[in-house]
Design a protein around this motif. Structure first.
Motif, mmCIF file in Angstrom:
data_model
loop_
_atom_site.group_PDB
_atom_site.id
_atom_site.type_symbol
_atom_site.label_atom_id
_atom_site.label_comp_id
_atom_site.label_asym_id
_atom_site.label_seq_id
_atom_site.Cartn_x
_atom_site.Cartn_y
_atom_site.Cartn_z
ATOM 1 N N MET A 49 0.882 -1.289 -0.010
ATOM 2 C CA MET A 49 -0.095 -0.014 0.063
ATOM 3 C C MET A 49 0.971 1.093 0.148
ATOM 4 O O MET A 49 0.288 2.299 -0.204
ATOM 5 C CB MET A 49 -0.811 -0.118 1.268
ATOM 6 C CG MET A 49 -2.057 0.942 1.362
ATOM 7 S SD MET A 49 -2.844 1.073 2.764
ATOM 8 C CE MET A 49 -4.017 -0.115 2.744
ATOM 9 N N ARG A 50 2.238 0.886 0.225
ATOM 10 C CA ARG A 50 3.013 2.305 0.579
ATOM 11 C C ARG A 50 3.056 3.146 -0.541
ATOM 12 O O ARG A 50 2.795 4.544 -0.365
ATOM 13 C CB ARG A 50 4.389 1.831 1.260
ATOM 14 C CG ARG A 50 4.837 2.120 2.416
ATOM 15 C CD ARG A 50 5.926 1.396 2.948
ATOM 16 N NE ARG A 50 5.661 0.422 4.199
ATOM 17 C CZ ARG A 50 6.207 -0.379 4.260
ATOM 18 N NH1 ARG A 50 7.412 -0.837 3.972
ATOM 19 N NH2 ARG A 50 5.890 -1.202 5.334
ATOM 20 N N GLU A 51 3.676 2.554 -1.734
ATOM 21 C CA GLU A 51 3.832 3.516 -2.826
ATOM 22 C C GLU A 51 2.683 4.180 -3.512
ATOM 23 O O GLU A 51 2.553 5.488 -3.511
ATOM 24 C CB GLU A 51 4.533 2.598 -3.856
ATOM 25 C CG GLU A 51 5.292 3.506 -5.068
ATOM 26 C CD GLU A 51 6.258 4.703 -4.465
ATOM 27 O OE1 GLU A 51 6.748 4.381 -3.328
ATOM 28 O OE2 GLU A 51 6.143 5.828 -4.844
ATOM 29 N N PRO A 52 1.599 3.308 -3.500
ATOM 30 C CA PRO A 52 0.428 3.850 -4.060
ATOM 31 C C PRO A 52 -0.241 4.844 -3.043
ATOM 32 O O PRO A 52 -0.768 6.063 -3.540
ATOM 33 C CB PRO A 52 -0.783 2.701 -4.273
ATOM 34 C CG PRO A 52 0.042 1.499 -4.007
ATOM 35 C CD PRO A 52 1.369 1.856 -3.702
ATOM 36 N N LEU A 53 -0.214 4.819 -1.717
ATOM 37 C CA LEU A 53 -0.736 5.731 -0.743
ATOM 38 C C LEU A 53 0.183 7.105 -1.034
ATOM 39 O O LEU A 53 -0.535 8.026 -0.940
ATOM 40 C CB LEU A 53 -0.445 5.286 0.585
ATOM 41 C CG LEU A 53 -1.113 6.005 1.828
ATOM 42 C CD1 LEU A 53 -2.713 6.297 1.789
ATOM 43 C CD2 LEU A 53 -0.672 5.428 3.127
ATOM 44 N N TYR A 54 1.631 6.684 -1.176
ATOM 45 C CA TYR A 54 2.327 8.110 -1.283
ATOM 46 C C TYR A 54 2.019 8.992 -2.471
ATOM 47 O O TYR A 54 1.867 10.177 -2.337
ATOM 48 C CB TYR A 54 3.929 7.588 -1.294
ATOM 49 C CG TYR A 54 4.946 8.545 -1.406
ATOM 50 C CD1 TYR A 54 5.507 9.189 -0.397
ATOM 51 C CD2 TYR A 54 5.160 9.093 -2.887
ATOM 52 C CE1 TYR A 54 6.464 10.141 -0.191
ATOM 53 C CE2 TYR A 54 6.205 9.842 -2.872
ATOM 54 C CZ TYR A 54 6.874 10.517 -1.694
ATOM 55 O OH TYR A 54 7.943 11.579 -2.000
ATOM 56 N N GLN A 55 1.674 8.292 -3.584
ATOM 57 C CA GLN A 55 1.608 8.780 -4.791
ATOM 58 C C GLN A 55 0.065 9.650 -4.670
ATOM 59 O O GLN A 55 -0.055 10.820 -5.101
ATOM 60 C CB GLN A 55 1.290 7.925 -5.823
ATOM 61 C CG GLN A 55 2.658 7.079 -6.417
ATOM 62 C CD GLN A 55 3.756 7.987 -6.850
ATOM 63 O OE1 GLN A 55 3.449 9.053 -7.164
ATOM 64 N NE2 GLN A 55 5.041 7.741 -6.911
ATOM 65 N N LEU A 57 -1.513 10.687 -2.077
ATOM 66 C CA LEU A 57 -1.423 11.742 -0.928
ATOM 67 C C LEU A 57 -0.869 12.951 -1.614
ATOM 68 O O LEU A 57 -1.190 13.940 -1.320
ATOM 69 C CB LEU A 57 -0.952 11.470 0.240
ATOM 70 C CG LEU A 57 -1.783 10.316 1.058
ATOM 71 C CD1 LEU A 57 -1.057 9.712 2.267
ATOM 72 C CD2 LEU A 57 -2.962 10.907 1.506
ATOM 73 N N SER A 58 0.206 12.583 -2.078
ATOM 74 C CA SER A 58 1.083 13.796 -2.737
ATOM 75 C C SER A 58 0.488 14.542 -3.529
ATOM 76 O O SER A 58 0.773 16.036 -3.767
ATOM 77 C CB SER A 58 2.310 13.149 -3.466
ATOM 78 O OG SER A 58 3.080 12.176 -2.682
ATOM 79 N N VAL A 59 -0.649 13.967 -4.234
ATOM 80 C CA VAL A 59 -1.254 15.225 -5.202
ATOM 81 C C VAL A 59 -2.498 15.731 -4.783
ATOM 82 O O VAL A 59 -3.314 16.498 -5.712
ATOM 83 C CB VAL A 59 -1.629 14.393 -6.614
ATOM 84 C CG1 VAL A 59 -0.225 13.822 -7.129
ATOM 85 C CG2 VAL A 59 -2.615 13.303 -6.273
ATOM 86 N N LEU A 60 -2.841 15.559 -3.560
ATOM 87 C CA LEU A 60 -4.129 16.012 -3.146
ATOM 88 C C LEU A 60 -4.052 17.436 -2.847
ATOM 89 O O LEU A 60 -2.745 18.199 -2.533
ATOM 90 C CB LEU A 60 -4.427 15.583 -1.617
ATOM 91 C CG LEU A 60 -5.142 14.034 -1.800
ATOM 92 C CD1 LEU A 60 -5.556 13.510 -0.413
ATOM 93 C CD2 LEU A 60 -6.334 13.900 -2.715
ATOM 94 N N SER A 61 -5.172 18.039 -2.769
ATOM 95 C CA SER A 61 -4.741 19.884 -2.603
ATOM 96 C C SER A 61 -4.367 19.877 -1.462
ATOM 97 O O SER A 61 -4.661 19.660 -0.376
ATOM 98 C CB SER A 61 -6.390 20.264 -2.845
ATOM 99 O OG SER A 61 -6.522 21.538 -2.396
ATOM 100 N N GLY A 62 -3.506 21.065 -1.341
ATOM 101 C CA GLY A 62 -3.069 21.731 0.037
ATOM 102 C C GLY A 62 -1.810 20.969 0.601
ATOM 103 O O GLY A 62 -1.429 21.156 1.546
ATOM 104 N N VAL A 63 -1.374 19.783 -0.003
ATOM 105 C CA VAL A 63 -0.247 18.914 0.402
ATOM 106 C C VAL A 63 1.050 19.697 -0.137
ATOM 107 O O VAL A 63 1.080 19.598 -1.383
ATOM 108 C CB VAL A 63 -0.579 17.426 -0.106
ATOM 109 C CG1 VAL A 63 0.645 16.629 0.401
ATOM 110 C CG2 VAL A 63 -1.730 16.888 0.704
ATOM 111 N N ALA A 64 1.979 19.923 0.848
ATOM 112 C CA ALA A 64 3.179 20.357 0.433
ATOM 113 C C ALA A 64 4.297 19.242 0.115
ATOM 114 O O ALA A 64 4.914 19.333 -1.015
ATOM 115 C CB ALA A 64 3.823 21.153 1.596
ATOM 116 N N VAL A 66 5.041 14.626 1.322
ATOM 117 C CA VAL A 66 4.790 13.397 1.980
ATOM 118 C C VAL A 66 6.208 13.078 2.261
ATOM 119 O O VAL A 66 7.104 12.650 1.479
ATOM 120 C CB VAL A 66 3.971 12.610 1.313
ATOM 121 C CG1 VAL A 66 3.570 11.228 1.855
ATOM 122 C CG2 VAL A 66 2.792 13.140 0.660
ATOM 123 N N ALA A 67 6.116 12.438 3.595
ATOM 124 C CA ALA A 67 7.729 11.784 3.889
ATOM 125 C C ALA A 67 7.466 10.379 4.520
ATOM 126 O O ALA A 67 6.568 10.255 5.405
ATOM 127 C CB ALA A 67 8.363 12.854 4.841
#
Ligand code: PEP
Ligand code: MN
Length: 342
Positions: A49-55, A57-64, A66-67
């Motif tokens: 789930m790690r990589e898809p989740l990372y991708q 969340l990274s493109v959601l509005s207001g996200v600077a 993801v670490a």
């Protein structure tokens, strides 16, 4: 994983991130910061789930950005909580500028003994009175502690002298009893990985000082602290009390002073050092107490007995009231040298 929101993120953006995490069966922790919010995921994320989740969340509005969090513990980590945590107990602050002294005998033995110890603790400027009532003894023939009676004595004497109190709890079903008598529950080195005890102490919400097991790595130590935090107890103090020594002929344990600055770096929790158990020989305790202050400890636990020769436990490592008093100006001088007070 931590999702750092941009400075301009609005509440709707934050909620969208939280919902996206929760929709995948994971927990989301809102972490307010100075000028921006972050959302942490303390639960374990399945590898696939790690990589898809990372991708995602990274493109959601207001996200600077993801670490990934590199440590196995989350809530205890500096990554999840950047500022130092200050644990405040009845107005006494642990983890701030002032280094707190906790002192008293290894075991509560009598009312007179505790009164004399409390007077010495006050004279030294300590804010916490210690005394074991339920004792973890290596031998079943050794003094096991005054138990309920010991807790009552400690509570009474602490109140009379305006000192906070700390005492060890060894079993989960005794958490309510010990918590009703003392201000801080001590989880001893031998019980650092007593998981049912950690869960009960966590659920109690009562302040806890967790001692590092004599063979525990720092990851194991912080994962034990993670249990307390996970069960919603934020009042956690870490205590380095010495690890198994290479050579027992000169010292009982080896106070792992490395652990002090390292723990301060990787965790936000206050760190207490216990040079009494750490070296186990009273004449060497002052040197290791001074070294603990220099290393950055937020508090020092010192065993002190009105008459160490007659102590029912740990007399060999206990300071006399006079030795404690003589140590204090030296501790304060070292504290001042690093911009702190004691
Ligand atoms: C104590 O504080 O007296 C004690 C038993 O400590 P530890 O668990 O560190 O041995
Ligand atoms: Mn002891």
């Amino acid at each position: 994983m931590i999702v750092v929101m941009s400075v301009g993120a609005v509440e709707e953006d934050i909620q969208q991130v939280i919902s996206a995490i929760e929709a995948r069966g994971l927990s989301a922790l809102r972490m307010p910061g100075g000028d921006r919010v972050a959302v942490g995921i303390p639960s374990a994320i399945p590898p696939d789930m790690r990589e898809p989740l990372y991708q995602m969340l990274s493109v959601l509005s207001g996200v600077a950005h993801v670490a990934h969090v590199s440590r196995p513990y989350k809530l205890a980590s500096r990554e999840f909580h950047r500022a130092d945590t200050v644990v405040e107990i009845k107005g006494v602050r642990f983890g701030g500028q002032h280094i707190q002294i906790m002192t008293g005998p290894c075991s509560v033995e009598s009312l007179d003994q505790m009164q004399a110890a409390a007077e010495a603790a006050r004279a030294a400027g300590a804010r916490v009175l210690r005394g074991g009532a339920f004792k973890p003894r290596t031998s079943p023939y050794a003094f096991q502690g005054l138990q309920d009676k010991g807790l009552k004595i400690l509570q009474q004497v602490g109140r009379e002298h305006g000192l906070l109190t700390i005492s060890e709890v060894m079993q989960p079903d005794l958490v309510p009893l010990v918590a009703s008598h003392v201000d801080i529950l001590q989880i001893g080195a031998r019980n650092m990985q007593n998981f049912p005890l950690l869960i009960e102490a966590g659920k109690s919400g009562h302040p806890v000082m967790l001692k590092r097991g004599p063979s525990a790595t720092l990851d194991e130590f912080l994962l034990a602290a993670e249990y307390l935090l996970h069960y919603n107890n934020s009042k956690v103090l870490l205590c380095e009390r010495g690890v198994h020594p290479l050579d027992r002929s000169y010292a009982r344990n080896t106070l792992d002073l490395n652990a002090v600055p390292v723990l301060k770096e990787i965790s936000h929790l206050p760190v207490i050092a216990d040079p009494s158990h750490g070296i186990g020989i009273s004449r060497h305790v002052p040197a290791m107490a001074l070294a603990s202050v220099a290393a950055g400890a937020d508090g020092i636990m010192l065993e002190m007995h009105p008459n160490p020769r007659e102590a029912l436990s740990d007399g060999a490592q206990s300071l006399t009231p006079g030795q404690l008093l003589a140590l204090m100006p030296r501790l304060r001088a070292v504290a001042a040298a690093i911009g702190r007070s004691a």
